[in-house]
Design an enzyme around this catalytic site. Structure first.
Site, PDB file in Angstrom:
ATOM      1  N   LEU A 356     101.962 -20.095 104.578  1.00  0.00           N
ATOM      2  CA  LEU A 356     101.357 -19.124 103.670  1.00  0.00           C
ATOM      3  C   LEU A 356     100.390 -18.236 104.424  1.00  0.00           C
ATOM      4  O   LEU A 356     100.208 -17.073 104.102  1.00  0.00           O
ATOM      5  CB  LEU A 356     100.580 -19.848 102.567  1.00  0.00           C
ATOM      6  CG  LEU A 356     101.383 -20.599 101.521  1.00  0.00           C
ATOM      7  CD1 LEU A 356     100.460 -21.432 100.667  1.00  0.00           C
ATOM      8  CD2 LEU A 356     102.163 -19.620 100.660  1.00  0.00           C
ATOM      9  N   GLY A 357      99.750 -18.811 105.399  1.00  0.00           N
ATOM     10  CA  GLY A 357      98.749 -18.042 106.116  1.00  0.00           C
ATOM     11  C   GLY A 357      98.302 -18.793 107.336  1.00  0.00           C
ATOM     12  O   GLY A 357      98.661 -19.943 107.554  1.00  0.00           O
ATOM     13  N   GLY A 360      91.819 -18.992 111.953  1.00  0.00           N
ATOM     14  CA  GLY A 360      91.336 -19.422 113.243  1.00  0.00           C
ATOM     15  C   GLY A 360      91.358 -20.939 113.395  1.00  0.00           C
ATOM     16  O   GLY A 360      91.419 -21.452 114.494  1.00  0.00           O
ATOM     17  N   PHE A 361      91.344 -21.656 112.298  1.00  0.00           N
ATOM     18  CA  PHE A 361      91.183 -23.093 112.346  1.00  0.00           C
ATOM     19  C   PHE A 361      92.483 -23.855 112.162  1.00  0.00           C
ATOM     20  O   PHE A 361      92.628 -24.990 112.574  1.00  0.00           O
ATOM     21  CB  PHE A 361      90.219 -23.515 111.238  1.00  0.00           C
ATOM     22  CG  PHE A 361      89.286 -24.608 111.627  1.00  0.00           C
ATOM     23  CD1 PHE A 361      89.685 -25.632 112.476  1.00  0.00           C
ATOM     24  CD2 PHE A 361      87.991 -24.612 111.150  1.00  0.00           C
ATOM     25  CE1 PHE A 361      88.814 -26.633 112.822  1.00  0.00           C
ATOM     26  CE2 PHE A 361      87.107 -25.617 111.491  1.00  0.00           C
ATOM     27  CZ  PHE A 361      87.527 -26.629 112.336  1.00  0.00           C
ATOM     28  N   GLY A 362      93.425 -23.233 111.516  1.00  0.00           N
ATOM     29  CA  GLY A 362      94.676 -23.932 111.261  1.00  0.00           C
ATOM     30  C   GLY A 362      95.597 -23.098 110.410  1.00  0.00           C
ATOM     31  O   GLY A 362      95.324 -21.941 110.111  1.00  0.00           O
ATOM     32  N   LYS A 363      96.670 -23.711 110.023  1.00  0.00           N
ATOM     33  CA  LYS A 363      97.677 -23.000 109.252  1.00  0.00           C
ATOM     34  C   LYS A 363      97.720 -23.540 107.828  1.00  0.00           C
ATOM     35  O   LYS A 363      97.428 -24.705 107.586  1.00  0.00           O
ATOM     36  CB  LYS A 363      99.045 -23.187 109.900  1.00  0.00           C
ATOM     37  CG  LYS A 363      99.151 -22.510 111.251  1.00  0.00           C
ATOM     38  CD  LYS A 363     100.491 -22.779 111.886  1.00  0.00           C
ATOM     39  CE  LYS A 363     100.626 -21.992 113.179  1.00  0.00           C
ATOM     40  NZ  LYS A 363     101.895 -22.288 113.858  1.00  0.00           N
ATOM     41  N   VAL A 364      98.124 -22.684 106.924  1.00  0.00           N
ATOM     42  CA  VAL A 364      98.229 -23.088 105.531  1.00  0.00           C
ATOM     43  C   VAL A 364      99.688 -23.027 105.116  1.00  0.00           C
ATOM     44  O   VAL A 364     100.361 -22.012 105.333  1.00  0.00           O
ATOM     45  CB  VAL A 364      97.388 -22.177 104.611  1.00  0.00           C
ATOM     46  CG1 VAL A 364      97.458 -22.674 103.179  1.00  0.00           C
ATOM     47  CG2 VAL A 364      95.951 -22.133 105.077  1.00  0.00           C
ATOM     48  N   LYS A 380      96.460 -27.169 103.959  1.00  0.00           N
ATOM     49  CA  LYS A 380      95.861 -26.575 105.153  1.00  0.00           C
ATOM     50  C   LYS A 380      95.802 -27.623 106.242  1.00  0.00           C
ATOM     51  O   LYS A 380      95.305 -28.727 106.034  1.00  0.00           O
ATOM     52  CB  LYS A 380      94.448 -26.083 104.856  1.00  0.00           C
ATOM     53  CG  LYS A 380      93.822 -25.459 106.098  1.00  0.00           C
ATOM     54  CD  LYS A 380      92.371 -25.187 105.914  1.00  0.00           C
ATOM     55  CE  LYS A 380      92.187 -24.004 104.997  1.00  0.00           C
ATOM     56  NZ  LYS A 380      90.783 -23.582 104.985  1.00  0.00           N
ATOM     57  N   ASP A 478      80.977 -18.681 104.241  1.00  0.00           N
ATOM     58  CA  ASP A 478      82.045 -17.804 104.711  1.00  0.00           C
ATOM     59  C   ASP A 478      82.664 -17.039 103.546  1.00  0.00           C
ATOM     60  O   ASP A 478      83.875 -17.028 103.360  1.00  0.00           O
ATOM     61  CB  ASP A 478      83.101 -18.608 105.457  1.00  0.00           C
ATOM     62  CG  ASP A 478      83.903 -17.745 106.428  1.00  0.00           C
ATOM     63  OD1 ASP A 478      83.477 -16.597 106.694  1.00  0.00           O
ATOM     64  OD2 ASP A 478      84.948 -18.199 106.909  1.00  0.00           O
TER      65      ASP A 478
END
Ligand SMILES: *[C@@H]1O[C@H](CO)[C@@H](O)[C@H](O)[C@H]1NC(C)=O
Ligand SMILES: *[C@@H]1O[C@H](CO)[C@@H](O)[C@H](O)[C@H]1NC(C)=O
Ligand SMILES: *[C@@H]1O[C@H](CO)[C@@H](O)[C@H](O)[C@H]1NC(C)=O
Ligand SMILES: *[C@@H]1O[C@H](CO)[C@@H](O)[C@H](O)[C@H]1NC(C)=O
Ligand SMILES: *[C@@H]1O[C@H](CO)[C@@H](O)[C@H](O)[C@H]1NC(C)=O
Ligand SMILES: *[C@@H]1O[C@H](CO)[C@@H](O)[C@H](O)[C@H]1NC(C)=O
Length: 696
Positions: A356-357, A360-364, A380, A478
């Site tokens: 999905l997206g 910077g920290f990981g993938k969803v 996530k 954030d």
């Protein structure tokens, strides 16, 4: 002269000598009935006497060994002079034996491992190994003359280690599994499951060992032995030796059976086996056709078994690889722990198509959890190598899991697998606000003024909940357009609490880590590194102006005077041109009153001085009222600090973040669009501040 007593004494001696030299016994089956009581045999390993009178040395379980020995030792070395040509040294005594055995492999044609007639000094064969060692010797002492092991092996596996000629052979072994003489058993198949008759004869005078085999179909001892081997067994034998049998199984296994045994020591052939009285294996003799079918079926099942074995191995490897390590502290944390395989299945193995997206920290990933109805979730995947960081992180998300607000993206649960943390969120079908504002032009148009204003109210409500309405102060840290997700009703939901820190009410909200996104970062953050509710308010102000104007807080492609959205908006506001701040793509379709409220609040929140900013409670109240006259005029900012110069207070800033174990996480819920690059992990250099602006 007592001649007669002397003669008598001599005859007695002769008789005793004959008795000592010739010893024989016969087992016709090993049942109690046939032998007048339980046969006296020394059994060890897994050897069993079956009720049907058959001795089973092994069943078809892997890596077994079974032994059966005649209970008393035999004198296999005659006294000097008793053997060949009255030699002064001890000679091996002649013996003869016959036995009937059967090897029934687990899978036809795949035997394992073998059966042997043995003479050894110790009936326990200490240290002997199963598998290719046939329960005779160990890997260490194979070939060692101290073994004193003589064996005739009926081997059903070809071991290259022992230079076996094939997987169906008979061999003569002296202290070693590397046979000194061997011959193929063909045409007889040792592992057919049929009874095999075998003869082992040793002529001590001629030092000749003969081995013969036959089947019940032609049970006569063949005229020519299979093996005729010249050997002086006195080099192996000790004076006292036990005779018997050994069998073993390896990875592949056979059941090894012994049906009858006759033995004679001291010359002459052993008594023939009474074949009619031998117990027979209760095995239906299939006719040729069904036999072929049976073999095919068995080969097939062997194949399946191998597949299953391989599968099990692969599964075990998979389990080890994917093992979830649950540490005690994790058990304290809710909300709901998922199992890794469950999430892996839900996301179809974290396929790229489900992506999905990416942040910077990981993938969803999009995932579907089974159930009625199945639930769509966003998973996530956060990679993390710091154990300590992870622990804090889990503590945080566990608390976050308890947050409940209609304008927050709900964390459903989580799962940890080694360095990976998997967070499961409600799936947000309409993606992120960022995507709508900056994705394609059509979407931005469809995001009407009404929708935008509603989203701002939703986010304000969520932030108010975090700051003031929950049991702890939760800092989001954030807030930005890509962390605002849109549910099915296009309501805004604040997502991604990965960075939120918890503070007790009243405690000094301070932190040593600053993470955020450029353009949303309150200026004091870069000096003090201390996240506060006021910093969240600043970020919200940037978001408000962004939503109103349809422009990013920092627009590097714009001219210098339009670079910072807040400054540009302040100029428009100061010039009394609030409507010029509103996104031109709306084509003038907006509520002027609401626009004025939003712009004033946006500017107020964006004030460089933290105490000059409103609280979220005030912000939410003004947004809800929608009356521009209510909102006090935003205090004019002091002369803007040099943007992006970074020199002022930079040293302080760097020292505030000695080590940052957290980076900016990926978007929650619906996730960020893939095309967007994300920015600003700390510590960063002035250079990266300049170059890391978000732009599409
Ligand atoms: C084979 O024998 C071993 C040892 O006696 C036993 O543990 C195992 O269960 C047996 N296997 C079968 C298939 O009977
Ligand atoms: C079995 O044989 C051993 C050794 O020859 C002997 O000592 C023992 O008495 C025998 N037992 C029976 C029940 O025959
Ligand atoms: C006695 O046996 C040894 C080897 O076992 C052999 O070298 C020797 O020739 C034999 N002696 C006689 C007299 O046969
Ligand atoms: C043979 O075995 C004995 C006793 O186990 C040991 O002392 C000796 O080193 C072994 N010899 C070889 C060549 O392995
Ligand atoms: C048996 O074979 C081994 C080697 O495998 C050899 O060292 C030994 O001398 C042989 N013994 C006889 C009697 O052939
Ligand atoms: C062994 O076989 C040979 C023929 O190869 C034969 O002459 C001899 O008599 C046999 N010896 C015994 C003890 O069976």
């Amino acid at each position: 002269m007592p001649l007669i007593p002397a003669l008598f004494f001599f005859l007695l001696l002769l008789l005793l000598a004959t008795l000592a030299a010739s010893q024989e016994f016969t087992y016709t089956g090993f049942g109690a009935a046939r032998n007048g009581g339980a046969p006296n045999l020394t059994l060890n390993g897994v050897t069993e006497l079956q009720p049907d009178g058959i001795m089973r040395l092994t069943n078809d379980t892997s890596r077994l060994k079974g032994h059966a020995f005649y209970p008393s030792p035999l004198r296999l070395l005659g006294p000097p002079g008793s053997g060949a040509k009255n030699n002064a040294t001890a000679a091996a005594v002649s013996f003869s034996t016959a036995f009937a055995f059967a090897v029934v492999p687990e899978y036809p044609r795949l035997g394992g491992h073998g059966f042997a007639f043995v003479a050894a000094p110790d009936p326990r064969l200490p240290g002997a190994l199963p598998s290719q060692y046939l329960g005779l010797v160990s890997a260490d002492d194979d070939g060692n003359a101290t073994n004193h092991v003589f064996a005739v092996e009926f081997d059903t596996v070809q071991d290259f280690e022992f230079a076996d000629i094939n997987d169906n052979h008979v061999g003569v072994d002296l202290n070693s599994l590397t046979s000194n003489a061997s011959a193929s058993a063909a045409p007889i198949n040792l592992k057919s499951g049929d009874t095999v008759l075998a003869w082992v004869d040793y002529d001590g005078d001629r030092r000749l060992l003969n081995v013969s085999i036959a089947t019940l179909a032609a049970p006569e001892k063949p005229a020519a032995p299979l093996i005729s081997f010249h050997v002086d067994l006195s080099i192996v034998f000790r004076e006292q030796m036990y005779v018997g049998f050994s069998a073993s199984t390896g990875l592949l296994a056979s059941s090894h059976y012994l049906m009858g045994w006759t033995f004679k020591l001291g010359g002459g052939a052993a008594a023939p086996l009474d074949l009619s009285s031998l117990p027979s294996l209760p095995r239906p003799k299939p006719d040729k056709k069904s036999r072929t079918t049976l073999i095919l079926a068995s080969v097939f099942s062997a194949f399946v078994a191998l597949l299953v074995l391989a599968g099990a191995g692969a599964y075990a490897a998979y389990r080890i690889k994917n093992r979830e390590v649950i540490e005690p502290w994790e058990l304290d944390h809710g909300p709901h722990r998922y199992k890794y395989p469950e999430l892996k299945r839900a996301t179809r193995g974290f396929r790229d198509r489900e992506l999905l997206g990416c942040g910077g920290f990981g993938k969803v990933y999009r995932g579907v959890l089974p159930g009625t109805p199945p639930t769509v979730v966003a998973v996530k995947r956060v990679s993390h190598d710091s154990r300590q960081g992870l622990r804090e992180f889990v503590a945080e998300i566990a608390s976050i899991g308890r947050l409940r607000h209609r304008n927050l993206v709900q964390l459903q649960g989580w799962c940890r697998r080694r360095g990976d943390l998997l967070l499961v969120y409600d799936f947000m079908p309409n993606g992120s606000l960022d995507m709508h504002l900056f994705g394609d032009g059509l979407r931005a148009v469809r995001l009407t003024w009404g929708a935008r204003y509603k989203i701002l109210r939703n986010v304000a409500s969520a932030l108010l909940y975090l700051h003031e309405e929950w049991e702890h102060v939760v800092l989001h840290r954030d807030v930005k357009a890509s962390n605002v997700l849109l549910d099915g009703d296009m309501a805004g939901r604040l997502g991604d609490f990965g960075l939120a820190k918890l503070y007790e009410h009243g405690a000094n909200p301070a932190t040593t880590r600053v993470v955020g996104t450029l353009g949303y970062l309150a200026p004091e953050l870069t000096r003090t590194g201390k996240a506060t509710t006021a910093a969240d308010v600043f970020a919200f102000g940037a978001l408000v102006l962004e939503v109103v104007a349809g422009r990013r807080p920092i627009e590097p492609r714009a001219g210098p005077e339009e670079l910072v959205l807040a400054e540009w908006a302040w100029e428009r506001y100061a010039a009394g041109e609030v409507e010029k701040v509103v996104d031109a793509r709306l084509g003038g379709a907006f509520d002027a009153e609401e626009a004025a409220v939003a712009v004033k609040l946006g500017l107020w929140c964006s004030h460089p001085v933290p105490v000059a900013r409103p609280t979220m409670r005030e912000v939410a109240r003004y947004l809800d009222s929608g009356d521009a006259a209510d909102v006090p005029p935003p205090p004019p900012p002091p002369p803007p600090p040099p943007v992006c110069s970074g020199e002022v207070g930079y040293d302080d800033f760097v020292h505030s973040f000695p080590s940052s174990s957290f980076e900016r996480p990926a978007a929650a819920g619906g996730g960020e669009p893939l095309s967007q690059t994300s920015v600003a992990t700390f510590p960063f250099s002035p250079l990266s501040m300049r170059s890391s602006h978000v732009s599409v």
